[in-house]
Enzyme design. Structure first.
Site, short mmCIF file in Angstrom:
data_model
loop_
_atom_site.label_atom_id
_atom_site.label_comp_id
_atom_site.label_asym_id
_atom_site.label_seq_id
_atom_site.Cartn_x
_atom_site.Cartn_y
_atom_site.Cartn_z
CG ASP A 1 -1.78 1.18 1.38
OD1 ASP A 1 -1.67 2.11 0.54
OD2 ASP A 1 -2.59 1.20 2.31
CG ASP B 1 1.89 6.39 -12.63
OD1 ASP B 1 0.81 6.76 -13.12
OD2 ASP B 1 2.67 5.59 -13.19
CG ASP C 1 -9.45 7.75 -13.29
OD1 ASP C 1 -8.63 8.64 -13.57
OD2 ASP C 1 -9.96 7.00 -14.14
N PRO D 1 -9.12 1.76 -5.19
CG PRO D 1 -7.64 0.38 -6.36
CD PRO D 1 -9.08 0.78 -6.29
#
Lengths: 278, 278
Positions: A140, A158, A161, A165
């Site tokens: 994560d 990077d 949208d 997640p």
């Protein structure tokens, strides 16, 4: 008989679609985090789709990946340690390692299946993974940032949208965590959607980043496969300014980025300037 | 029961579409020259379609019209007489008449129905028609150019795509006729499609214009409803250079154009620079 036509249609929002003729569907799966599809299009070559959203294509990926990487990297005089949050296709890190000063480039991607499928279906995008300075962490990105204070020169966000997640990557708390993960002269860039259709998000992110970083600037690039083709990136920086401190180009191996493009990308149409005022 | 959805889909080329959800179809007719449709979209407001191609929309027309008009107009120190070839929606001429030096602005549009429908369905675009300096001529723009040697300071070629009635506007003979219709220090601009998907056309037009005019430059703007969102304009000029001779802005009534945008628009991504080298 009219032959059947196979089309990929992305619903960019409720009222807008882009359609791409496809030769074949190469892969579809449900990962732990999202749906993942790879289709071969006629116009743009192979196309990576996450949760129904166009992520990257063979033919136009150079724009997004060069612009998310080379603008911040050329703003920092000596970027040694770089983090890419998300970016599991490998395109951003491929550009990062074109900078000779880089000693370590960490990719913190939550979904290992994105990395694996990029290696298989987008080998020219994923080629950066083979650089010995690259370290892939399936984790994560938010937690990684929180757990590495004061460690990075440059961080690239990077992300997909701001749904699913990636939702947590568009929040003020996250920008504060990014600030903390940077060295005292560090800087970061995030992809921040289109000023034509995501105006509230562009404005909100800009204000949030501005409330955390002393230097905040937005820049633009032409990405044909993203909604409206006008894509924004928001930079937050502790010390270096992307125009005043811009470094000479360290690589000529680009198809979009040049020193002049770096400068011009920060020139905003009047309606975007006004959007950022508040 | 799921309610029906009404969508407008433009096939931008054989392999690429854009889709817009529509509220209703406002008008459809076959004119003497082309099919003409007006639909009300949710995303972009009213949309004008000629021969199935998106021409202009309420919400994003400002980009195209400001950029086709203000870049050449601000390159000329004193534009008095201006010609718009095509441009029957009125948007380009609306921007032209924002320049106080203009004494006469001629619109040479071949299809009167475009003008009439623009007045009815796009009144804020067509508003320039009511300026007393504007003269509307329903005529073939090629013939008009041929018949008016040495007459204009600035000519804008605001055409449809290079098929159907506009095909002749993308030919070297036409650029030579435009050269002849300009005064000795005149200049012109034409819309010249997208460098992402119309590479042969962009290169060909640039070389043709360069073979006729001593100064030839290409610039770009973000037009969301045109294919890829990256749109090009090619300028041919007898004397004035768009950067060295740029004039201070003569109007603040713009939403895209600024002095800085004028300058930045000529900065081309590397792949576009290389495209123009031939």
């Amino acid at each position: 008989m009219v032959p059947a036509e196979l089309w990929f249609t992305e619903r960019q929002n409720d009222n807008l679609t882009i359609g791409l003729r496809i030769r074949k569907i190469l892969h579809s799966e449900q990962t732990e985090y999202q749906t993942l599809d790879v289709v071969e299009t006629v116009q743009y070559g192979n196309l990576l789709v996450l949760d129904g959203c166009v992520m990257t294509t063979d033919k136009d990926e150079f724009v997004y990946h060069e612009m998310i990487a080379h603008v911040p990297m050329h703003t920092h005089p000596n970027p040694k340690k770089v983090l890419v949050v998300g970016g599991g296709d490998g395109g951003a890190i491929r550009e990062v390692v074109k900078h000779p000063s880089v000693e370590k480039a960490v990719l913190a991607e939550i979904d290992e299946r994105v990395i694996e499928n990029a290696k298989r279906y987008f080998p020219q995008i994923a080629q950066g993974f083979s650089d010995p300075r690259v370290e892939i962490q399936v984790t994560d990105g938010i937690r990684h940032v929180q757990e590495h204070p004061g460690e990075y020169d440059v961080i690239l966000v990077d992300s997909t949208d701001p749904v699913g997640p990636a939702a947590g990557l568009f929040a003020r708390d996250f920008y504060q965590a990014v600030y903390n993960a940077l060295k005292e002269d560090g800087l970061f860039v995030a992809q921040t959607e289109s000023p034509f259709v995501n105006q509230d998000l562009v404005r909100g992110v800009f204000q949030d980043v501005k409330s955390v970083f002393p230097i905040t600037e937005l820049y633009l690039a032409y990405v044909p496969t993203y909604p409206t083709g006008m894509w924004s990136f928001t930079m937050g920086s502790k010390r270096y300014h992307p125009l005043r401190d811009r470094q000479p180009a360290r690589t000529a191996d680009t198809r979009y980025y040049t020193e002049a493009v770096h400068e011009a990308a920060f020139t905003l149409p009047r309606f975007v300037e006004e959007l950022l005022k508040g």
